[in-house]
Write a protein that holds these residues in place. Structure first.
Motif, PDB file in Angstrom:
ATOM      1  N   LEU A 215       0.827  -1.205   0.000  1.00 39.88           N
ATOM      2  CA  LEU A 215       0.000   0.000   0.000  1.00 39.88           C
ATOM      3  C   LEU A 215       0.863   1.256   0.000  1.00 39.88           C
ATOM      4  N   LYS A 216       1.937   1.227   0.746  1.00 37.49           N
ATOM      5  CA  LYS A 216       2.844   2.378   0.770  1.00 37.49           C
ATOM      6  C   LYS A 216       3.426   2.617  -0.614  1.00 37.49           C
ATOM      7  N   LYS A 217       3.825   1.543  -1.293  1.00 34.36           N
ATOM      8  CA  LYS A 217       4.360   1.666  -2.650  1.00 34.36           C
ATOM      9  C   LYS A 217       3.320   2.248  -3.603  1.00 34.36           C
ATOM     10  N   ILE A 218       2.093   1.747  -3.488  1.00 35.64           N
ATOM     11  CA  ILE A 218       1.024   2.216  -4.368  1.00 35.64           C
ATOM     12  C   ILE A 218       0.709   3.687  -4.121  1.00 35.64           C
ATOM     13  N   SER A 219       0.581   4.071  -2.866  1.00 35.25           N
ATOM     14  CA  SER A 219       0.226   5.457  -2.540  1.00 35.25           C
ATOM     15  C   SER A 219       1.334   6.420  -2.966  1.00 35.25           C
ATOM     16  N   GLU A 228       1.464   6.175   8.677  1.00 33.85           N
ATOM     17  CA  GLU A 228       1.334   4.794   9.149  1.00 33.85           C
ATOM     18  C   GLU A 228      -0.070   4.535   9.688  1.00 33.85           C
ATOM     19  N   GLU A 229      -0.622   5.521  10.366  1.00 34.69           N
ATOM     20  CA  GLU A 229      -1.978   5.378  10.907  1.00 34.69           C
ATOM     21  C   GLU A 229      -2.997   5.246   9.778  1.00 34.69           C
ATOM     22  N   GLN A 230      -2.832   6.038   8.719  1.00 31.51           N
ATOM     23  CA  GLN A 230      -3.754   5.956   7.585  1.00 31.51           C
ATOM     24  C   GLN A 230      -3.637   4.616   6.865  1.00 31.51           C
ATOM     25  N   ILE A 231      -2.435   4.105   6.772  1.00 37.79           N
ATOM     26  CA  ILE A 231      -2.234   2.789   6.154  1.00 37.79           C
ATOM     27  C   ILE A 231      -2.997   1.719   6.927  1.00 37.79           C
ATOM     28  N   CYS A 232      -2.931   1.784   8.233  1.00 35.66           N
ATOM     29  CA  CYS A 232      -3.659   0.824   9.074  1.00 35.66           C
ATOM     30  C   CYS A 232      -5.165   0.954   8.882  1.00 35.66           C
ATOM     31  N   THR A 233      -5.646   2.187   8.741  1.00 36.90           N
ATOM     32  CA  THR A 233      -7.070   2.416   8.544  1.00 36.90           C
ATOM     33  C   THR A 233      -7.536   1.839   7.206  1.00 36.90           C
ATOM     34  N   VAL A 234      -6.761   2.108   6.159  1.00 34.85           N
ATOM     35  CA  VAL A 234      -7.114   1.570   4.836  1.00 34.85           C
ATOM     36  C   VAL A 234      -7.088   0.047   4.864  1.00 34.85           C
ATOM     37  N   GLN A 235      -6.094  -0.517   5.528  1.00 33.99           N
ATOM     38  CA  GLN A 235      -5.994  -1.978   5.611  1.00 33.99           C
ATOM     39  C   GLN A 235      -7.229  -2.556   6.286  1.00 33.99           C
ATOM     40  N   SER A 236      -7.691  -1.920   7.352  1.00 31.73           N
ATOM     41  CA  SER A 236      -8.875  -2.402   8.067  1.00 31.73           C
ATOM     42  C   SER A 236     -10.129  -2.300   7.196  1.00 31.73           C
ATOM     43  N   ARG A 237     -10.264  -1.194   6.492  1.00 34.50           N
ATOM     44  CA  ARG A 237     -11.475  -0.957   5.704  1.00 34.50           C
ATOM     45  C   ARG A 237     -11.519  -1.802   4.428  1.00 34.50           C
ATOM     46  N   THR A 238     -10.369  -2.267   3.962  1.00 36.00           N
ATOM     47  CA  THR A 238     -10.339  -3.014   2.703  1.00 36.00           C
ATOM     48  C   THR A 238      -9.902  -4.462   2.895  1.00 36.00           C
ATOM     49  N   SER A 239      -9.996  -4.961   4.116  1.00 40.18           N
ATOM     50  CA  SER A 239      -9.728  -6.381   4.318  1.00 40.18           C
ATOM     51  C   SER A 239     -10.806  -7.169   3.584  1.00 40.18           C
ATOM     52  N   PHE A 240     -10.513  -8.415   3.238  1.00 41.68           N
ATOM     53  CA  PHE A 240     -11.499  -9.214   2.505  1.00 41.68           C
ATOM     54  C   PHE A 240     -12.778  -9.365   3.325  1.00 41.68           C
ATOM     55  N   THR A 241     -12.622  -9.603   4.613  1.00 40.77           N
ATOM     56  CA  THR A 241     -13.795  -9.775   5.476  1.00 40.77           C
ATOM     57  C   THR A 241     -14.666  -8.525   5.478  1.00 40.77           C
ATOM     58  N   SER A 242     -14.014  -7.362   5.590  1.00 40.12           N
ATOM     59  CA  SER A 242     -14.750  -6.106   5.609  1.00 40.12           C
ATOM     60  C   SER A 242     -15.472  -5.856   4.294  1.00 40.12           C
ATOM     61  N   MET A 243     -14.785  -6.129   3.173  1.00 40.64           N
ATOM     62  CA  MET A 243     -15.392  -5.872   1.869  1.00 40.64           C
ATOM     63  C   MET A 243     -16.525  -6.857   1.576  1.00 40.64           C
ATOM     64  N   LYS A 244     -16.360  -8.096   2.023  1.00 38.19           N
ATOM     65  CA  LYS A 244     -17.429  -9.081   1.817  1.00 38.19           C
ATOM     66  C   LYS A 244     -18.673  -8.708   2.623  1.00 38.19           C
TER      67      LYS A 244
END
Length: 304
Positions: A215-219, A228-244
């Motif tokens: 994600l850091k590379k992409i951003s 780092e805090e924003q990366i963690c937030t994006v990771q939480s919101r776009t986890s497979f479980t969350s998206m499903k």
């Protein structure tokens, strides 16, 4: 009386996909310049309109072969841009080739940066993306898991023909007789452009195993740096479980079709040894020793 909210291109396309009834392959697919496409949401008129589509240099374009993490990365960029701008960004056009020319006209009205994606091969991507030097993110996935995911997508998507068995689907997949053509041809063509500084490739597997780094590379590639805090937030919101869990809101009745498992190694549940060797041979013929071939980490993810 209050006016009803106008549907976005994305919502109209989902409505079309959901209302399509299963029918023959001849009706559900059409051939354009040697490649098969879903006839309910793609057309010759749309491909012709794309030839004059005007990209912007700050567009965010994602390119993938089908079932290689497309919706996941679209949602990731949606979260990133919304976070950077501190406001919700409208996701309007899931694939630039879907819909009709009028949808492209409406896309012109969207503010920058526009998040767009495509399954098209490099030669068919609108030339303006290349001329404008728009940054392009390519996401690749190992061919065996991509094939399994594509097979299940065919089964659950009304807009695509139904296969009676995995073996029949595999035969078409290995010969490129599926929507968007050969996986291997697709990767080979994009491999010719992967060294362009405006193109960056990441693998689905690397994103699954080390999301923060990828994600850091992409951003940073899109010049949308995150803390780092924003990366963690994006990771939480776009986890497979969350998206499903949110899939019914984002993809309606087709949520389960778009978000099935999201796993690495699921191919081992269906592939025969002979089929596995067929894909191994294709990889050796087309991708061994190439930059994208190395990025796939084939030995790790595709050997029995």
């Amino acid at each position: 009386m209050a006016q009803s909210k106008q549907k976005t291109n994305r919502e109209m396309l989902l409505d079309t996909l959901q209302s399509t009834e299963k029918t023959s392959a001849e009706d559900l697919l059409f051939n354009y310049k040697g490649i098969l496409y879903p006839s309910t949401i793609c057309s010759k008129e749309m491909f012709e309109a794309l030839e004059t589509f005007e990209a912007r240099d700050d567009d965010l374009l994602i390119v993938t072969y089908p079932k290689c993490g497309t919706n996941w990365v679209i949602q990731i960029l949606h979260e990133v841009v919304s976070m950077i701008q501190n406001q919700e960004v409208v996701l309007d056009q899931p694939m630039i080739e879907f819909g009709n020319p009028q949808m492209l006209e409406r896309l012109k009205e969207r503010p920058s940066p526009r998040i767009m994606s495509s399954h098209l091969k490099f030669q068919v991507i609108p030339k303006s993306f290349i001329e404008k030097k728009t940054k392009i993110l390519m996401v690749i996935r190992n061919p065996k898991d991509a094939a399994i995911s594509f097979f299940n997508f065919y089964k659950s998507m009304p807009a695509l023909p139904t296969y009676e068995s995995w073996n029949l689907f595999f035969k078409d997949f290995i010969h490129g007789n599926v929507c968007y053509g050969s996986y291997f041809d697709y990767i080979v063509e994009w491999n010719k452009h992967v060294d362009d500084k405006k193109v960056m490739a990441v693998s689905f597997e690397d994103m699954k195993t080390d999301f923060p780094t990828q994600l850091k590379k992409i951003s940073e590639f899109f010049e949308l740096p995150l803390t780092e805090e924003q990366i963690c937030t994006v990771q939480s919101r776009t986890s497979f479980t969350s998206m499903k869990e949110k899939s019914e809101d984002t993809h309606g009745k087709l949520g389960d079709a778009f978000f099935r498992k999201g796993q690495i190694g699921d191919w081992k549940n269906l592939f025969t040894e002979e089929q596995s060797k067929e894909v191994d041979a294709k990889f050796q013929q087309y991708l061994a020793g190439t930059k994208l071939g190395e990025l796939l980490n084939y030995t790790k993810y595709c050997k029995m």
